[in-house]
Enzyme design. Structure first.
Site, mmCIF file in Angstrom:
data_model
loop_
_atom_site.group_PDB
_atom_site.id
_atom_site.type_symbol
_atom_site.label_atom_id
_atom_site.label_comp_id
_atom_site.label_asym_id
_atom_site.label_seq_id
_atom_site.Cartn_x
_atom_site.Cartn_y
_atom_site.Cartn_z
ATOM 1 N N CYS A 1 -12.160 112.660 -35.042
ATOM 2 C CA CYS A 1 -12.544 112.562 -33.630
ATOM 3 C C CYS A 1 -11.284 112.610 -32.789
ATOM 4 O O CYS A 1 -10.447 111.692 -32.864
ATOM 5 C CB CYS A 1 -13.321 111.271 -33.376
ATOM 6 S SG CYS A 1 -13.861 111.083 -31.664
ATOM 7 N N GLY A 2 -11.132 113.663 -31.993
ATOM 8 C CA GLY A 2 -9.929 113.840 -31.189
ATOM 9 C C GLY A 2 -9.794 112.792 -30.106
ATOM 10 O O GLY A 2 -8.749 112.138 -29.980
ATOM 11 N N CYS B 1 -13.630 116.939 -25.460
ATOM 12 C CA CYS B 1 -13.838 116.940 -26.911
ATOM 13 C C CYS B 1 -12.617 117.485 -27.648
ATOM 14 O O CYS B 1 -12.323 118.677 -27.576
ATOM 15 C CB CYS B 1 -15.078 117.733 -27.303
ATOM 16 S SG CYS B 1 -15.507 117.576 -29.058
ATOM 17 N N GLY B 2 -11.921 116.606 -28.348
ATOM 18 C CA GLY B 2 -10.703 117.008 -29.049
ATOM 19 C C GLY B 2 -10.954 117.970 -30.189
ATOM 20 O O GLY B 2 -10.287 119.010 -30.304
ATOM 21 N N THR B 3 -11.937 117.660 -31.052
ATOM 22 C CA THR B 3 -12.226 118.572 -32.158
ATOM 23 C C THR B 3 -12.873 119.854 -31.644
ATOM 24 O O THR B 3 -12.657 120.933 -32.207
ATOM 25 C CB THR B 3 -13.130 117.898 -33.208
ATOM 26 O OG1 THR B 3 -14.312 117.386 -32.579
ATOM 27 C CG2 THR B 3 -12.393 116.757 -33.900
#
Length: 332
Positions: free
Chosen positions: A92-93, A242-244
């Protein structure tokens, strides 16, 4: 008064509006030598505690949990298992940024480079002097380009399937208005796409479930490159960019030669917060990379870096009393 079964020490933060709940004390010991083993122990023996931490009345369907663990890898500052209302996340980013900022709040770390051990690999995070945090994510790549799926309510939809620490279906042509005022419609549309993918048996590599749907559009802000809406597992939407998901987007841009290595990409989320992303090719880093299954990554695999800010919101203790009918949460 009934006795307490569990008392969990937590720190809540948000990254670009998306909350992270770091559990740092009070959780039962997990069995296993590796973090992958400990994830299985969590799933098999303590899933009711995931529900208690995340679900109402102590949490909500937007919240991402982060269980802090001792690292098994000598390079890592800590291990972490991410989870939400639907289950467990490989990476999770926004949560990584939240964990790093929370550890800094506790004065356990200072500015500099830190490594977190996750079930999908080591993640490099740099806490900067200005309080921002850059996350060098796990190897990311596009698996398939412009996959067609028939969505009964929408017609033919095309999207890329990409890995950024989670599996994503990324759609640029969808006819939707990506605005915070349109979240209800966006959630409905992305859920319809997700259901159509399942019905058509369209998956990530090794039949992995595509559990994130990401819509893109141009932004009204000329300072950013793109605006997105991300449906997460459990049907909540990501308040952050959203990092990913940004990592998966960078992988697609790299595969299409639309973004050069180390060129900055400004990704805005649906509520207006922004992550700055860039990448290097894994091959340029002279790194021999294997995925969690032990197989080699594709040739155009990238190593993305995502930068954003997180802010601590609360520090408290979650209590589960023995006679509480909702000690394990209210099923969603």
């Amino acid at each position: 008064m009934a006795s307490s079964l569990f008392n969990f020490k937590i720190i809540d933060s948000h990254t670009g509006g998306e909350p992270t709940r770091m559990v740092y004390d009070g959780f039962p010991d997990l069995v296993g030598d590796t973090i992958q083993d400990k994830l299985q122990s969590f799933k098999q023996n303590f899933d009711h505690l995931r529900q208690s931490i995340i679900l109402e009345p102590r949490g909500n369907d937007v919240l991402v949990g982060a269980l802090l663990l001792p690292a098994s890898h000598p390079k890592a500052t800590a291990g972490v298992i991410f989870f939400n209302n639907a289950g467990y996340l490989g990476m999770c980013g926004h949560g990584t940024i939240g964990v790093i900022v929370s550890l800094a709040y506790q004065q356990k770390i200072s500015a500099g480079v830190h490594w977190l051990e996750t079930p999908v690999g080591l993640v490099k995070a740099t806490l900067h002097d200005d309080g921002s945090c850059s996350v060098q994510n796990v190897p990311s790549y596009r698996y398939k380009k412009q996959v067609e799926v028939h969505v009964p309510e929408l017609g033919l939809i095309r999207g890329d399937i990409a890995w950024g620490g989670n599996w994503f279906f990324l759609v640029s042509e969808h006819g939707q208005d990506i605005q915070a005022s349109n979240v209800k419609q966006l959630t409905q549309v992305t859920m319809q796409i997700k259901q159509a993918l399942v019905a058509a048996n369209i998956t990530g590599e090794n039949s992995s479930e595509i559990d994130h749907i990401e819509l893109f559009a141009d932004s009204d802000d000329t300072q950013v490159d793109s605006k997105n809406f991300v449906l997460c597992p459990g049907s909540a939407y990501d308040r952050s960019p959203c990092g990913t998901g940004t990592s998966a987007k960078l992988a697609c841009l790299a595969a299409d030669n639309k973004l050069a290595p180390e060129q900055l990409w400004q990704q805005q989320g649906v509520v207006g917060s922004v992550f700055t992303g860039s990448y290097q090719y894994a091959s340029e880093l002279n790194t021999t990379l294997k995925n969690p299954a032990g197989a080699a990554y594709p040739e155009q695999t990238i190593i993305p870096t995502i930068c954003g800010h997180a802010y601590v919101c609360a520090e408290t203790t979650l209590i589960m009393q023995e006679d509480d009918p909702f000690k394990w949460g209210i099923p969603s």
